[in-house]
Design an enzyme around this catalytic site. Structure first.
Site, mmCIF file in Angstrom:
data_model
loop_
_atom_site.group_PDB
_atom_site.id
_atom_site.type_symbol
_atom_site.label_atom_id
_atom_site.label_comp_id
_atom_site.label_asym_id
_atom_site.label_seq_id
_atom_site.Cartn_x
_atom_site.Cartn_y
_atom_site.Cartn_z
ATOM 1 N N GLN A 10 0.713 -1.155 -0.165
ATOM 2 C CA GLN A 10 0.026 0.048 0.088
ATOM 3 C C GLN A 10 0.883 0.997 0.095
ATOM 4 O O GLN A 10 1.743 1.295 0.637
ATOM 5 C CB GLN A 10 -1.025 -0.133 1.270
ATOM 6 N N SER A 90 5.218 -5.325 3.736
ATOM 7 C CA SER A 90 3.623 -5.303 4.444
ATOM 8 C C SER A 90 2.708 -6.127 3.418
ATOM 9 O O SER A 90 2.909 -7.172 3.161
ATOM 10 C CB SER A 90 3.211 -3.677 4.537
ATOM 11 N N LEU A 91 1.601 -5.429 2.705
ATOM 12 C CA LEU A 91 0.851 -6.061 2.009
ATOM 13 C C LEU A 91 1.361 -6.999 0.897
ATOM 14 O O LEU A 91 0.941 -7.970 0.571
ATOM 15 C CB LEU A 91 -0.228 -5.142 1.352
ATOM 16 N N ARG A 115 -8.245 -8.598 5.419
ATOM 17 C CA ARG A 115 -7.330 -7.750 6.311
ATOM 18 C C ARG A 115 -7.637 -6.399 6.077
ATOM 19 O O ARG A 115 -7.596 -5.634 7.072
ATOM 20 C CB ARG A 115 -5.987 -8.071 5.660
ATOM 21 N N HIS A 199 0.578 -1.668 11.524
ATOM 22 C CA HIS A 199 1.902 -2.342 12.141
ATOM 23 C C HIS A 199 2.176 -1.715 13.617
ATOM 24 O O HIS A 199 3.282 -1.455 13.847
ATOM 25 C CB HIS A 199 3.022 -1.979 11.328
ATOM 26 N N GLN A 248 2.622 -9.830 11.585
ATOM 27 C CA GLN A 248 2.908 -8.621 10.913
ATOM 28 C C GLN A 248 2.108 -7.606 11.069
ATOM 29 O O GLN A 248 2.431 -6.440 10.673
ATOM 30 C CB GLN A 248 2.815 -9.183 9.398
#
Length: 313
Positions: A10, A90-91, A115, A199, A248
């Site tokens: 993202q 991340s993603l 998510r 996060h 995560q």
């Protein structure tokens, strides 16, 4: 020659993000598959926007997954070489797992939608925030967070490169963190246009929802080594992969450590597999042994293919 692929997450989305590769059938077919799974026309969104629609978390996450996988499939349709290591920011970790055949694309689409919805629901709109801190070392950023938290959540969320750390937490605490970082000599400290504080501890509830969804899909042993954000380690057991994905969501993205682990394996060539040019420029900043190439168009793909072929010759 061993090489690595890294997948953006993202923040790399933009209107026209796939323009450089739009002429390839496999790219369009990947977007069509995503539309069939989730019932949303991601190609039109990627091509025409509007920008504010692309920025919505519930759109951005499956959209970026689709874009990353589309570039991966294009590479695989043209080249026989496969990376020795993959990682995702991340993603982007979900795209890395799809590339490694640990999770199917359709399941990954559904999971990223869950998510995103869980993350958006976890924190009321406008009550969370994220900020980029530039020009401070990690210890100074952590100290600024400790000082500015004042009983609220405020934590480092992304260790993106030396001197570039993103913090996340309640909005008021993040604003105090920006001021504390500036007082410690940060070159820049600015709020980011993201209402979901990824996060950090505010995502524990979302992580539980995600874990339930992950329990309902097939996760396989990866065919390619996947370095996970949370511990910079490769996991083979599907249960460990699920656990890493859950952790995560409320743990910092350790991108510096992940790329250092790539370099430590003797790998120098790294391709950013997806739209935008966010991760490729970080490679050299993290470790001067690494050379990053963003696969945003045919010329870039040819350049990277020549790089790994030339080095192997």
């Amino acid at each position: 020659m061993d090489f690595a692929f890294v997948f953006p997450g993202q923040g790399s989305q933009s209107v026209g993000m796939m323009a450089g590769l739009s002429g390839h059938a496999v790219v369009r077919e990947t977007f069509a598959e995503a539309a069939q799974v989730l019932g949303q026309d991601f190609w039109t969104l990627a091509s025409e926007g509007p920008e504010d629609a692309l920025a919505r978390t519930v759109v951005t996450q499956p959209l970026m997954l689709t874009a990353d996988v589309a570039v991966w499939r294009l590479w695989c349709s043209q080249r026989a070489e496969r990376p020795a290591v993959v990682a995702g920011h991340s993603l982007g970790e979900y795209a890395a797992l799809v590339a490694a055949d640990a999770i199917g694309f359709a399941d990954a689409l559904r999971i990223t939608r869950v998510r995103a919805e869980a993350m958006q629901a976890a924190v009321p709109e406008g009550s969370g925030g994220m900020a980029a801190i530039l020009g401070l070392d990690d210890a100074a950023v952590e100290a600024a967070c400790t000082e500015a938290a004042q009983g609220e959540v405020l934590e480092p969320a992304n260790f993106n490169s030396p001197g570039q750390v993103v913090i996340a937490g309640t909005r008021a605490a993040v604003e105090r963190g920006v001021a504390a970082a500036k007082a410690r000599g940060a070159k820049r400290a600015l709020m980011l246009p993201m209402s979901v504080p990824s996060h950090c501890a505010l995502m524990h509830g979302a992580a539980e929802t995600l874990a339930q969804a992950l329990a309902g899909i097939e996760v396989r042993t990866p065919r390619i080594t996947v370095l996970h954000n949370v511990d910079m380690a490769a996991h083979q057991d599907p249960a460990d992969i699920r656990a890493a994905l859950k952790r995560q969501l409320f743990s910092p993205v350790r991108w510096v450590g992940s790329l250092q682990a790539v370099a430590g394996r003797g790998i120098s060539a790294v391709a950013e597999c997806g739209p935008g040019k966010v991760l490729a420029p970080l490679c050299r900043r993290i470790d001067d042994r690494l050379q990053g190439t963003a696969l945003v168009d045919d010329a870039a793909i040819a350049t990277f293919a020549g790089l790994i072929s030339g080095a192997a010759a």
